[in-house]
Design a protein around this motif. Structure first.
Motif, PDB file in Angstrom:
ATOM      1  N   ALA A 155       0.842  -1.200   0.000  1.00 44.90           N
ATOM      2  CA  ALA A 155       0.000   0.000   0.000  1.00 44.90           C
ATOM      3  C   ALA A 155       0.876   1.249   0.000  1.00 44.90           C
ATOM      4  O   ALA A 155       1.996   1.238   0.508  1.00 44.90           O
ATOM      5  CB  ALA A 155      -0.930   0.013   1.203  1.00 44.90           C
ATOM      6  N   TYR A 156       0.349   2.309  -0.571  1.00 48.09           N
ATOM      7  CA  TYR A 156       1.076   3.594  -0.623  1.00 48.09           C
ATOM      8  C   TYR A 156       1.291   4.120   0.789  1.00 48.09           C
ATOM      9  O   TYR A 156       0.376   4.131   1.606  1.00 48.09           O
ATOM     10  CB  TYR A 156       0.282   4.615  -1.440  1.00 48.09           C
ATOM     11  CG  TYR A 156       0.984   5.931  -1.590  1.00 48.09           C
ATOM     12  CD1 TYR A 156       0.756   6.985  -0.695  1.00 48.09           C
ATOM     13  CD2 TYR A 156       1.897   6.144  -2.611  1.00 48.09           C
ATOM     14  CE1 TYR A 156       1.406   8.195  -0.827  1.00 48.09           C
ATOM     15  CE2 TYR A 156       2.555   7.358  -2.752  1.00 48.09           C
ATOM     16  CZ  TYR A 156       2.311   8.372  -1.863  1.00 48.09           C
ATOM     17  OH  TYR A 156       2.960   9.569  -1.998  1.00 48.09           O
ATOM     18  N   ARG A 157       2.515   4.549   1.044  1.00 53.85           N
ATOM     19  CA  ARG A 157       2.842   5.119   2.347  1.00 53.85           C
ATOM     20  C   ARG A 157       3.112   6.614   2.194  1.00 53.85           C
ATOM     21  O   ARG A 157       3.876   7.038   1.316  1.00 53.85           O
ATOM     22  CB  ARG A 157       4.044   4.419   2.988  1.00 53.85           C
ATOM     23  CG  ARG A 157       3.740   2.969   3.339  1.00 53.85           C
ATOM     24  CD  ARG A 157       4.783   2.335   4.218  1.00 53.85           C
ATOM     25  NE  ARG A 157       4.363   0.985   4.604  1.00 53.85           N
ATOM     26  CZ  ARG A 157       3.596   0.718   5.650  1.00 53.85           C
ATOM     27  NH1 ARG A 157       3.198   1.718   6.428  1.00 53.85           N
ATOM     28  NH2 ARG A 157       3.241  -0.516   5.940  1.00 53.85           N
ATOM     29  N   ILE A 158       2.477   7.371   3.046  1.00 61.40           N
ATOM     30  CA  ILE A 158       2.556   8.836   2.988  1.00 61.40           C
ATOM     31  C   ILE A 158       3.980   9.288   3.284  1.00 61.40           C
ATOM     32  O   ILE A 158       4.660   8.724   4.150  1.00 61.40           O
ATOM     33  CB  ILE A 158       1.571   9.459   4.000  1.00 61.40           C
ATOM     34  CG1 ILE A 158       0.137   9.044   3.648  1.00 61.40           C
ATOM     35  CG2 ILE A 158       1.687  10.970   4.037  1.00 61.40           C
ATOM     36  CD1 ILE A 158      -0.871   9.366   4.729  1.00 61.40           C
ATOM     37  N   GLY A 159       4.425  10.326   2.555  1.00 60.31           N
ATOM     38  CA  GLY A 159       5.777  10.833   2.735  1.00 60.31           C
ATOM     39  C   GLY A 159       5.814  12.344   2.841  1.00 60.31           C
ATOM     40  O   GLY A 159       4.796  13.033   2.695  1.00 60.31           O
ATOM     41  N   VAL A 160       7.015  12.864   3.077  1.00 54.53           N
ATOM     42  CA  VAL A 160       7.225  14.310   3.188  1.00 54.53           C
ATOM     43  C   VAL A 160       6.839  14.996   1.882  1.00 54.53           C
ATOM     44  O   VAL A 160       7.145  14.501   0.800  1.00 54.53           O
ATOM     45  CB  VAL A 160       8.691  14.607   3.550  1.00 54.53           C
ATOM     46  CG1 VAL A 160       8.962  16.105   3.540  1.00 54.53           C
ATOM     47  CG2 VAL A 160       9.021  14.014   4.912  1.00 54.53           C
ATOM     48  N   VAL A 183       2.255  11.395  10.375  1.00 55.65           N
ATOM     49  CA  VAL A 183       1.620  10.548   9.358  1.00 55.65           C
ATOM     50  C   VAL A 183       2.629   9.961   8.383  1.00 55.65           C
ATOM     51  O   VAL A 183       2.278   9.054   7.625  1.00 55.65           O
ATOM     52  CB  VAL A 183       0.547  11.338   8.587  1.00 55.65           C
ATOM     53  CG1 VAL A 183      -0.599  11.733   9.505  1.00 55.65           C
ATOM     54  CG2 VAL A 183       1.139  12.576   7.926  1.00 55.65           C
ATOM     55  N   ALA A 184       3.853  10.468   8.338  1.00 52.17           N
ATOM     56  CA  ALA A 184       4.835   9.976   7.375  1.00 52.17           C
ATOM     57  C   ALA A 184       5.127   8.506   7.634  1.00 52.17           C
ATOM     58  O   ALA A 184       5.276   8.062   8.778  1.00 52.17           O
ATOM     59  CB  ALA A 184       6.118  10.800   7.443  1.00 52.17           C
ATOM     60  N   GLY A 185       5.222   7.747   6.552  1.00 58.18           N
ATOM     61  CA  GLY A 185       5.492   6.324   6.662  1.00 58.18           C
ATOM     62  C   GLY A 185       4.278   5.461   6.912  1.00 58.18           C
ATOM     63  O   GLY A 185       4.389   4.241   6.982  1.00 58.18           O
ATOM     64  N   LEU A 186       3.101   6.093   7.066  1.00 59.89           N
ATOM     65  CA  LEU A 186       1.875   5.348   7.324  1.00 59.89           C
ATOM     66  C   LEU A 186       1.080   5.160   6.034  1.00 59.89           C
ATOM     67  O   LEU A 186       1.159   5.980   5.113  1.00 59.89           O
ATOM     68  CB  LEU A 186       1.000   6.089   8.346  1.00 59.89           C
ATOM     69  CG  LEU A 186       1.623   6.409   9.709  1.00 59.89           C
ATOM     70  CD1 LEU A 186       0.606   7.133  10.584  1.00 59.89           C
ATOM     71  CD2 LEU A 186       2.103   5.146  10.396  1.00 59.89           C
ATOM     72  N   THR A 187       0.314   4.082   5.978  1.00 60.02           N
ATOM     73  CA  THR A 187      -0.651   3.945   4.893  1.00 60.02           C
ATOM     74  C   THR A 187      -1.819   4.886   5.154  1.00 60.02           C
ATOM     75  O   THR A 187      -1.956   5.443   6.246  1.00 60.02           O
ATOM     76  CB  THR A 187      -1.148   2.502   4.790  1.00 60.02           C
ATOM     77  OG1 THR A 187      -1.878   2.175   5.996  1.00 60.02           O
ATOM     78  CG2 THR A 187       0.020   1.526   4.644  1.00 60.02           C
ATOM     79  N   LEU A 188      -2.661   5.064   4.158  1.00 58.31           N
ATOM     80  CA  LEU A 188      -3.818   5.938   4.340  1.00 58.31           C
ATOM     81  C   LEU A 188      -4.708   5.433   5.469  1.00 58.31           C
ATOM     82  O   LEU A 188      -5.235   6.212   6.269  1.00 58.31           O
ATOM     83  CB  LEU A 188      -4.628   6.018   3.040  1.00 58.31           C
ATOM     84  CG  LEU A 188      -4.132   7.031   2.004  1.00 58.31           C
ATOM     85  CD1 LEU A 188      -4.924   6.910   0.728  1.00 58.31           C
ATOM     86  CD2 LEU A 188      -4.203   8.433   2.556  1.00 58.31           C
ATOM     87  N   GLU A 189      -4.884   4.123   5.570  1.00 61.06           N
ATOM     88  CA  GLU A 189      -5.734   3.563   6.622  1.00 61.06           C
ATOM     89  C   GLU A 189      -5.123   3.823   7.999  1.00 61.06           C
ATOM     90  O   GLU A 189      -5.836   4.216   8.939  1.00 61.06           O
ATOM     91  CB  GLU A 189      -5.901   2.059   6.397  1.00 61.06           C
ATOM     92  CG  GLU A 189      -6.820   1.381   7.412  1.00 61.06           C
ATOM     93  CD  GLU A 189      -7.004  -0.096   7.121  1.00 61.06           C
ATOM     94  OE1 GLU A 189      -6.410  -0.586   6.136  1.00 61.06           O
ATOM     95  OE2 GLU A 189      -7.731  -0.752   7.876  1.00 61.06           O
TER      96      GLU A 189
END
Length: 452
Positions: free
Chosen positions: A105-110, A159-165
């Protein structure tokens, strides 16, 4: 003996009266040193009339409204130019296929931009809780260098490194901890943290963001305008990943759909080359790595400079605020005052606040209110002298009858003006008691003298 005491009492009364020993209670009268005194009973309508008197509260210095933050980072330089491609005779091109990246899954980044939205429709969560007031121009929250987003009323949420869920669950927890429980969803509106670089013999060099769906090699080349080569037998598609250079001959690439569907991952650099020399291509990718490192160092330096600038601004603002507070403490700043007199808990002057109106209730109860044992709640006055020279100092006595406690609500709406005097008359019994307190010592003293 009884006759003697009667004689003493009568004689004392005559003596005290003759000497002018009397108790005088302060009260509001219709005349004062030739100036007219107008007594106006307070009600819902007269409160509005009294509040029409013009007054602008003194404002705090600008230093109390300024913030030390702000400023912009310096931008990074442009990507290096593509290497020179000489004319070469054909040599066999080696096929080096990169490994397939893991499917996750896509992981949020800077630098990603997130948007909070309700699940029911297009209304943003700012209409539910006002949390987007600081970001309403951008319609979202940019993930900062430390991996967090800053939401008004909630603070920082990592939130960085986390999936959207996972990020949605963390934001929901922050909302619940702050007493807010809306139905919402989290969306990524701008994908800026994960990128793929495409250059070389294509329509136009591109930096492509990686989104929720992994992009494949064919899609990346198409998004860059397609392959632009005169002779496919000399060309190759090269992928630089994690320090390793992979190569796919262009003829082989077009002949094999599985190679066209190769998934790319964050940091991949794709280059369509008409040169067979792998060493030259590797030099190009190494130069791009150096540029990236230079950008990172420049960004770190810019952050340090910005932090130093913010610290200097913050120190200057704190010094201005401290100096202003010192001037206030020393009485060097001009203030607006109202005064408390009569049967109040503490006869004193009260400074009107900065930037806002103060009411009768604010001033009266900030100093402890009044003693209902000695003060008459039915005779509370606000004495306001006229500012019109033609009225020769006429005074308006705004009269509040708080014998009915409901009328105290008027005190919360009656606005104070500079030099107002709040005066509370004493109870009739208080006046009598105080007169007796002064009379009896004289009586006793006279009796003792008569006995001697």
């Amino acid at each position: 003996m009884i006759r003697l005491w009667k004689t003493l009492v009568l004689g004392t009364c005559l003596v005290t009266a003759g000497c002018g020993v009397t108790y005088t209670s302060p009260t509001v009268k219709s005349q004062s040193a030739g100036a007219e005194v107008r007594v106006v009973d307070l009600d819902a309508q007269t409160v509005l009339v009294a509040n029409r008197a013009p007054y602008t509260p003194k404002a705090l210095p600008a230093a109390f409204f300024q913030q030390a933050g702000g400023g912009q980072l310096r931008g990074a330089g442009a990507l290096p130019e593509a290497p020179y491609v000489p004319n070469e005779t054909r040599k066999p091109l080696e096929l080096r296929i990169p490994p397939a990246p893991p499917v996750e899954a896509y992981r949020i980044g800077v630098s990603d931009v997130l948007l909070l939205a309700t699940k029911s429709g297009g209304t943003t969560i700012e209409e539910l809780s006002g949390l987007l007031t600081a970001q309403n121009k951008r319609q979202g929250y940019t993930v900062r260098d430390d991996g967090s987003i800053s939401i008004p009323d909630l603070g920082q949420v990592m939130v960085a490194g986390l999936t959207l869920e996972e990020a949605e669950a963390r934001v929901f927890q922050a909302l619940v901890e702050n007493g807010i429980d809306p139905a919402f969803s989290l969306e990524v509106t701008e994908f800026n943290s994960k990128r793929v670089v495409v250059g070389g013999a294509v329509g136009s060099a591109k930096i492509l963001p990686l989104t929720l769906n992994q992009i494949d090699l064919s899609e990346a080349l198409t998004a860059s305008g397609g392959v632009q080569v005169k002779n496919e037998e000399f060309a190759s598609v090269r992928i630089y990943r994690d320090g390793t250079l992979y190569q796919i001959p262009l003829e082989t690439f077009f002949a094999r759909p599985d190679l066209q569907k190769l998934k790319l991952q964050d940091g991949d650099a794709v280059y369509v080359d008409t040169n067979y020399d792998l060493d030259q291509a590797l030099a190009f990718y190494n130069s791009q790595v150096e540029v990236i490192q230079m950008r990172q160092q420049a960004r770190s330096n810019a952050l340090n400079e910005l932090q130093a600038e913010i610290s200097i601004r913050s120190a200057a603002l704190n010094e201005q605020r401290t100096n202003f507070q010192s001037r206030l403490d020393l009485g060097a700043e001009k203030r607006d005052y109202v005064y408390l007199a009569g049967e109040v808990s503490n006869q004193s002057r009260v400074a009107l606040p900065f930037g806002q109106q103060a009411t009768l209730a604010d001033v009266l109860y900030e100093k402890g209110g009044f003693n209902v044992t000695t003060g008459d709640p039915s005779d509370i006055y606000v004495l306001r002298p006229s500012s019109n020279p033609a009225e020769f100092g006429a005074v308006t006595a705004w009269h509040l009858d708080a014998g009915n406690a409901i009328n105290l609500t008027l005190a919360t709406r009656f606005e104070m003006r500079p030099n107002d005097i709040i005066f509370i008359e004493e109870q009739p019994i208080t006046s009598w008691n105080r007169a007796m307190q002064q009379f009896f010592p004289v009586l006793i003293n006279t009796a003792q003298q008569a006995v001697q």
